[in-house]
Design an enzyme around this catalytic site. Structure first.
Site, PDB file in Angstrom:
ATOM      1  CD  GLU A  49      -3.884  -7.767  -4.337  1.00  0.00           C
ATOM      2  OE1 GLU A  49      -3.652  -7.520  -3.122  1.00  0.00           O
ATOM      3  OE2 GLU A  49      -3.335  -8.674  -4.975  1.00  0.00           O
ATOM      4  CB  THR A  61      -0.925  -0.003   1.224  1.00  0.00           C
ATOM      5  OG1 THR A  61      -1.771  -1.160   1.167  1.00  0.00           O
ATOM      6  CG2 THR A  61      -1.792   1.243   1.284  1.00  0.00           C
ATOM      7  CB  VAL A  98       5.138   0.707  -3.069  1.00  0.00           C
ATOM      8  CG1 VAL A  98       5.519   0.883  -4.541  1.00  0.00           C
ATOM      9  CG2 VAL A  98       6.373   0.361  -2.254  1.00  0.00           C
ATOM     10  CB  CYS A 136      -2.618 -10.375  -1.295  1.00  0.00           C
ATOM     11  SG  CYS A 136      -1.265 -10.077  -2.438  1.00  0.00           S
TER      12      CYS A 136
END
Length: 542
Positions: free
Chosen positions: A293, A267, A269, A327
């Site tokens: 994502e 998130t 980056v 993830c």
């Protein structure tokens, strides 16, 4: 030239091979692993159809055996980024003008090659380079990427079929143009299938790509590039570069032809990149499509009616498959007190039988985390938990990086549902459990919804249908992929398209038509057969 409307083969999900003892696929995979371990490879970049070597060689090692050298890749710089952009732009016109059915054929061929001669190559490379066990490699590197390719071709044809209605005397048409410029694909280490899908999905829709994989996934990325070349992807359509993230961002996110960004990663980056794009927005020919994502703090909520064995199995599989580096991995769990003792006993019994070690030994369920930085980050949280009086480590907590980056499956029990490991993304084999009063289920749901910035995956476990409905409604924005009576991982292309919102990304659903629509720019065409010859309308009559 002959014309026709073509129906592509109906996609079906690729069957997952078992790799059980005595199977043909197990023997083939073991032989491929042995071959790959016995040789050192040199991996160039691939730009405009040519091997590009910088001369700056960087070694690659298995995370579970960091003293062994698998090979070296050529580290690039800003000049190679510009070369890749130029190659992508030079290839664009021919690729755009190629009939869509030929683009479809290329990627269908890639799917069949991957299902056949490339299957054990990509699995072995993923196992060695990313420390995945045979089953996790099979469902990711082989099956899921095959599914992405086949289903995306199907979705592409469905998009092209969608056409508007026409009133009498006219014909309305809709065409889907590739984006005006190049697409940058920045791919992660944890799923080889995502590393393949992020460049191929926009390429399938007629775009040309600059692709930068994670440095810890380059070993299997080279197999993907070999696959693309054999399948017939033309020179310059997908350009593979190995450069640092900051250098890539400095060049790409200020280039006038930058038209799209396809990303999976952190998130932090992604938000930094979004900010850079915004600051440079006046430099681009068109508003770039930003698809990402990102992180997750994925949850399981058990209701007091849940079956303890179902809960414990979901926790064990969801938390510790691929060392929690999915993830979608379970990272926080809420268990009612009335079933906790049984759930706890079941999990501890499960952990007794779980072996940890290199993926070359097929009896190991848990392997190494990806690199030393990840190891140090995760173990820092474990060490903190060992010192905190309000939490208890009931399993695991051990770690060792002398040979590989191994961390034991670790379970933390926290009294505070907002304890740091209930909130922060760890991306490792650590799960934190909060035991709550089963009569306060609805209040617990509010805490679940407000605990994390993320909204990727989540699961509700209950026998009580009213409890399932209540949880589904109250957690409507807490997860883009939501599971009832299952672990919150294992999305299948064509069945559960993947993606989340809030801090977890743009929710453009990889493995669906939604994602492919982001890589085209529609143009409507209206043709009038008998045009008007008088400006006057009937209402003007006296």
């Amino acid at each position: 030239m002959s014309k026709g409307f073509y129906k592509v083969p109906t996609p079906v999900n690729e069957p997952v091979l078992s790799y059980g003892a005595g199977t043909k696929e197990r023997a083939e995979l073991q032989e491929m692993i042995k071959q790959f371990r016995s040789e050192e490879v040199e991996i160039p970049m691939w730009i405009g159809g040519k091997d590009v070597k910088s001369g700056k060689l960087v070694p690659m090692s298995p995370p579970h055996d960091h003293k062994h050298i698998l090979g070296h890749y050529h580290q690039g710089d800003k000049s190679h980024i510009n070369q890749a952009i130029d190659a992508a732009m030079a290839a664009k016109e021919d690729w755009v003008n190629l009939s869509w059915e030929h683009r479809a054929s290329i990627f269908l061929k890639a799917a069949d090659l991957l299902a056949g001669p490339y299957r054990q190559k990509i699995n072995a490379a993923t196992m060695l380079g990313q420390s995945k066990n045979a089953f996790q490699a099979e469902i990711d590197a082989a099956c899921e990427f095959i599914d992405f390719l086949k289903f995306n071709v199907h979705y592409m044809t469905e998009i092209y079929k969608q056409q508007p209605d026409s009133a009498p005397g006219m014909w309305n048409r809709l065409e889907q143009r590739p984006l005006e410029g190049f697409v940058f694909a920045l791919t992660p280490f944890n799923f080889t299938s995502i590393a393949g899908n992020l460049p191929t999905a926009p390429a399938m829709m007629g775009n040309t790509i600059v692709w930068k994989p994670s440095k810890t996934q380059i070993y299997s990325a080279r197999i993907l590039m070999e696959l693309f070349k054999e399948a017939g992807v033309p020179d310059g359509v997908i350009n593979l570069i190995f450069v640092s993230g900051p250098e890539a961002g400095e060049v790409i996110f200020s280039h006038p032809d930058f038209a799209g960004f396809h990303f999976t990663g952190s998130t932090e980056v992604f938000q930094g990149i979004w900010k850079s794009v915004g600051e440079n927005i006046q430099k681009f020919k068109t508003y770039p499509r930003i698809v990402g994502e990102t992180g997750g703090k994925d949850f399981i909520v058990a209701h007091k009616s849940a079956q303890p064995k179902v809960v414990s199995t979901a926790i064990t599989r969801g938390s510790f498959e691929y060392q929690g580096q999915k993830c979608s991995a379970t990272s926080r769990v809420y268990v009612p007190a009335n079933i906790w003792d049984e759930v706890k006993a079941n999990i501890l019994e499960d952990l007794k039988s779980i072996k940890m070690g290199p993926p070359e030994d097929f009896t190991n369920f848990v392997n190494a985390v990806i690199d030393e930085a990840s190891f140090d980050n995760i173990t820092g949280y474990i060490d903190r938990a060992k010192e905190d009086a309000d939490v208890e480590i009931i399993a695991g907590g051990g770690y060792d990086k002398s040979v590989g980056y191994f961390i034991e499956p670790t379970i933390i029990v926290a009294k505070d549902p907002k304890y740091i490991t209930m909130c922060d993304e760890l991306f490792g084999p650590v799960v934190t459990i909060h035991v709550y009063d089963g009569d306060k289920y609805e209040a617990m749901l509010d805490i679940v919804d407000s605990t994390s910035i993320y909204a990727l995956t989540g699961a509700l476990l209950a026998q009580d249908r009213y409890a399932l409905e209540l949880g589904t409604k109250k957690l409507v924005n807490a997860a883009g992929n939501f599971y009832l009576n299952d672990k919150p991982s294992g999305a299948v292309v064509g069945q559960q398209p993947f993606g989340g919102a809030r801090g977890s990304g743009t929710n453009d659903k990889a493995g669906s038509m939604i994602n492919l629509l982001r890589w085209v720019s529609p143009r409507t065409i209206k043709e009038t057969f008998v045009p008007a010859t008088d400006y006057r309308y009937p209402f003007l009559e006296e």
